[in-house]
Design an enzyme around this catalytic site. Structure first.
Site, PDB file in Angstrom:
ATOM      1  CD  GLU A  40      44.429  46.292  53.983  1.00 37.36           C
ATOM      2  OE1 GLU A  40      44.944  45.512  54.802  1.00 37.36           O
ATOM      3  OE2 GLU A  40      44.790  47.496  53.869  1.00 37.36           O
ATOM      4  CE  LYS A 116      48.702  44.161  55.604  1.00 43.43           C
ATOM      5  NZ  LYS A 116      47.704  45.040  56.259  1.00 43.43           N
ATOM      6  CB  CYS A 152      47.813  47.789  53.353  1.00 40.02           C
ATOM      7  SG  CYS A 152      47.511  49.318  54.285  1.00 40.02           S
TER       8      CYS A 152
END
Length: 264
Positions: A40, A116, A152
């Site tokens: 990321e 995300k 993440c």
């Protein structure tokens, strides 16, 4: 399938980060890796300046197009974290240019992105102040293998991983820049193994290496990992920059799913 997790530490300079990606990707491809996963925030690390200043579109951005060309030249698929333009919102009388926290997927005819879904609003950090959440799951194909994408903080939400598996994902890549702190490495290990078990999928989790200088926010702790569908850790990195090359067997997924039918 031979894969590579490119655990690097990026900074504020997009050009320097791009050169680092080129170097590590070329070396991994020379070793036969077909799916290359970077962390990321590969284009610009957290805590190094405003994200909207370097955010770009996938179709004409300098970073995204350079990775497209690189993946094409190497004949591989590259997954790498970057920031794409999203919207402008008003807060407390100020205009804020929000970005998407995007995992670029490029190579073998692909050039697309996953935004995300779960922004990192935890441990005193509020990613949602400057990042617009995505709302769409993402699965792509590499060498005939179905690959899902998460980023993440998504790893704390098991339903996303189950849903990716139900959409055919046999492998799930997780570019990450994990925030440091007490017990955070252990949480990372537990969560990544749990998501492999939840989804009975291979988990390829690639984190930012721990930076040598102090930064605010989720700067990375390393410990990238390859985890099989039964939750076994096949490979795990340390906290500094390194490349992990591993051979994974997608056929193991069907065998595990027959013996542990949690998705049905």
């Amino acid at each position: 399938m031979r894969i590579a997790l490119l655990q690097i530490s990026t900074g504020a300079d997009k050009g320097a980060n791009l050169e680092l990606v080129r170097s590590r990707a070329s070396a991994a491809a020379e070793q036969g890796a077909r799916l290359l996963v970077f962390p990321e925030a590969t284009s610009q690390a957290f805590g190094t300046g405003r994200l909207d200043a370097q955010a770009e579109d996938l179709d004409d951005g300098v970073f995204a197009q350079a990775l497209k060309d690189l993946a094409q030249d190497l004949g591989v698929v590259i997954v790498a974290g970057m920031f794409t333009t999203a919207d402008t919102v008003r807060r407390d009388g100020n205009s804020i240019n929000r970005v998407h926290n995007t995992a670029l997927v490029t190579g073998q005819g692909l050039h697309e992105g996953y935004n995300k879904i779960h922004t990192y609003d935890a441990f005193g950090y509020r990613e949602s102040d400057t990042v617009k959440p995505g709302d769409t799951l993402h699965v792509f194909e590499c060498d005939g293998v179905r690959v899902g994408v998460a980023i993440c903080y998504d790893i704390r939400f098991p339903e996303q991983f189950k849903d990716l598996a139900r959409r055919g994902a046999e492998v799930i890549v997780v570019p990450t820049s994990w925030q440091d702190g007490a017990d955070k490495v252990e949480q990372w290990r537990v969560l990544s193994r749990a998501r492999a078990l939840d989804s009975t999928s291979w988990i390829l989790a690639c984190g930012q290496a721990r930076p040598r200088e102090e930064r605010t926010g989720p700067a990375g702790i390393g410990h990238s990992a390859v985890i099989d569908p039964a939750g076994r850790v096949i490979a795990e990195g340390g906290d500094r920059e390194q490349t992990i090359i591993a051979d994974i067997d997608p056929e193991l997924v069907s065998r595990i799913r027959k013996s542990i039918p949690v998705l049905s």
